[in-house]
Design an enzyme around this catalytic site. Structure first.
Site, short mmCIF file in Angstrom:
data_model
loop_
_atom_site.label_atom_id
_atom_site.label_comp_id
_atom_site.label_asym_id
_atom_site.label_seq_id
_atom_site.Cartn_x
_atom_site.Cartn_y
_atom_site.Cartn_z
N PRO A 1 0.79 -1.24 0.00
CA PRO A 1 0.00 0.00 0.00
C PRO A 1 0.82 1.29 0.00
O PRO A 1 0.83 2.04 0.97
CB PRO A 1 -0.83 -0.13 1.28
CG PRO A 1 0.04 -0.93 2.20
CD PRO A 1 0.77 -1.91 1.32
N CYS A 2 1.45 1.57 -1.13
CA CYS A 2 2.23 2.80 -1.24
C CYS A 2 1.33 4.03 -1.18
O CYS A 2 1.81 5.14 -0.90
CB CYS A 2 3.08 2.81 -2.51
SG CYS A 2 2.17 2.45 -4.02
N HIS A 3 0.02 3.86 -1.42
CA HIS A 3 -0.90 4.99 -1.34
C HIS A 3 -1.09 5.45 0.10
O HIS A 3 -1.64 6.54 0.33
CB HIS A 3 -2.26 4.62 -1.94
CG HIS A 3 -2.90 3.42 -1.30
ND1 HIS A 3 -2.53 2.13 -1.59
CD2 HIS A 3 -3.89 3.33 -0.37
CE1 HIS A 3 -3.27 1.29 -0.88
NE2 HIS A 3 -4.10 1.99 -0.12
#
Length: 300
Positions: free
Chosen positions: A266-268
């Site tokens: 989950p780079c967001h």
């Protein structure tokens, strides 16, 4: 007159594929509302203004957001405000530390998708994917069209394409592993797409197996991101500190930008030190959409 038993008429069963397709259609419509909210959240616009910008009625907008994210437009707006982001950020720091203390540094229940992972060897990465066969296909998702890539060892790539941009998205991913062999397999990758984007399949007894393909530093950054819980945020500097490299925030940012498994890794959920929602490889509108959607999955 012959009497027969009444025939029970049941509504058609909505398949997982149809559900994802509906979510993708919803995202195309709601994207205009998200863009408006992203530009005007400081003014906290009322629902009438948002509905007008999206070309919908207020009832239509509310129904759309509830169906797509499980949230009202007002709650979604709150999920995008900096005050809310900072609140999540303050919470996530302690949660991330706690994750390490309870031993979540290895495979297992790393976050809400119940992911278990392995990394390719440095030699395999340096070879540019030589000898690696990657199956791929384009599928609907809650965030538009998703490119899904898999190997015999597990899920290896997720990317997103706006309408008409599928070829560019595929080329972007192929450039990461230029020596790999790519095989179009729409049917085979459909199961992976459902496993990723349908929360009903997120089960601890059936962890999603992923393969991380990158440098040693990139893999360590991505492993750290896997420990950021759904509905929480972290910062580049926090990730750098976790890796015992407090001055490496910029290098962390570069590794986050090269994440080949967006959404699952989950780079967001990574924001700037001030809480600002900084750049995202697949577009800030999509990043905001993911944060809002996850808020709905967590229960608002």
């Amino acid at each position: 007159m012959i009497l027969t038993d009444p025939v029970e008429v049941r509504p058609p069963v909505r398949t997982q594929s149809a559900t994802l397709a509906r979510a993708a259609e919803d995202y195309d419509r709601v994207r205009r509302a998200i863009a408006f909210l992203s530009e005007n959240w400081r003014q906290q616009p009322d629902i009438e203004a948002v509905a007008h910008a999206a070309g919908l009625s207020t009832d239509g907008l509310t129904a759309l957001f509830r169906r797509w994210a499980g949230l009202t437009p007002k709650a979604f707006l709150q999920a995008l405000t900096l005050d809310y982001a900072r609140k999540l950020l303050r919470e996530s720091a302690s949660v991330l530390d706690a994750a390490y203390e309870v031993g979540l540094s290895g495979p297992g229940r790393l976050h809400d998708l119940f992911v278990t992972h392995e990394a390719m060897s440095p030699g395999e990465w340096k070879a540019g994917g030589a000898g690696l066969v990657l199956d791929y296909g384009f599928h609907p998702s809650p965030f538009g069209t998703a490119l899904i890539m898999g190997t015999s060892r597990g899920l290896a790539g997720i990317a997103f394409a706006d309408q008409g941009g599928e070829a560019a998205t595929l080329a972007d991913m192929q450039a990461r592993w230029p020596n790999a062999t790519y095989v179009r397999d729409q049917a085979g990758t459909a199961a992976l797409a459902r496993r990723v984007f349908d929360p009903a399949t997120w089960r601890p007894d059936r962890p999603l197996r992923i393969v991380l393909i990158g440098t040693d530093f990139e893999v360590r950054v991505w492993e750290t991101l896997l420990r950021v819980p759904l509905g929480h945020l972290t910062t580049y500097s926090t990730v750098a500190g976790t890796l015992h490299s407090p001055k490496a925030a910029r290098a962390v940012g570069a590794a986050v930008g090269r994440n080949p498994l967006c959404f699952v890794v989950p780079c967001h959920r990574v924001v700037g030190k001030s809480g600002d929602l900084t750049g995202y490889h697949w577009g800030l509108t999509r990043k905001r959409a993911m944060i809002g959607w996850e808020t709905g999955q967590r229960g608002g």
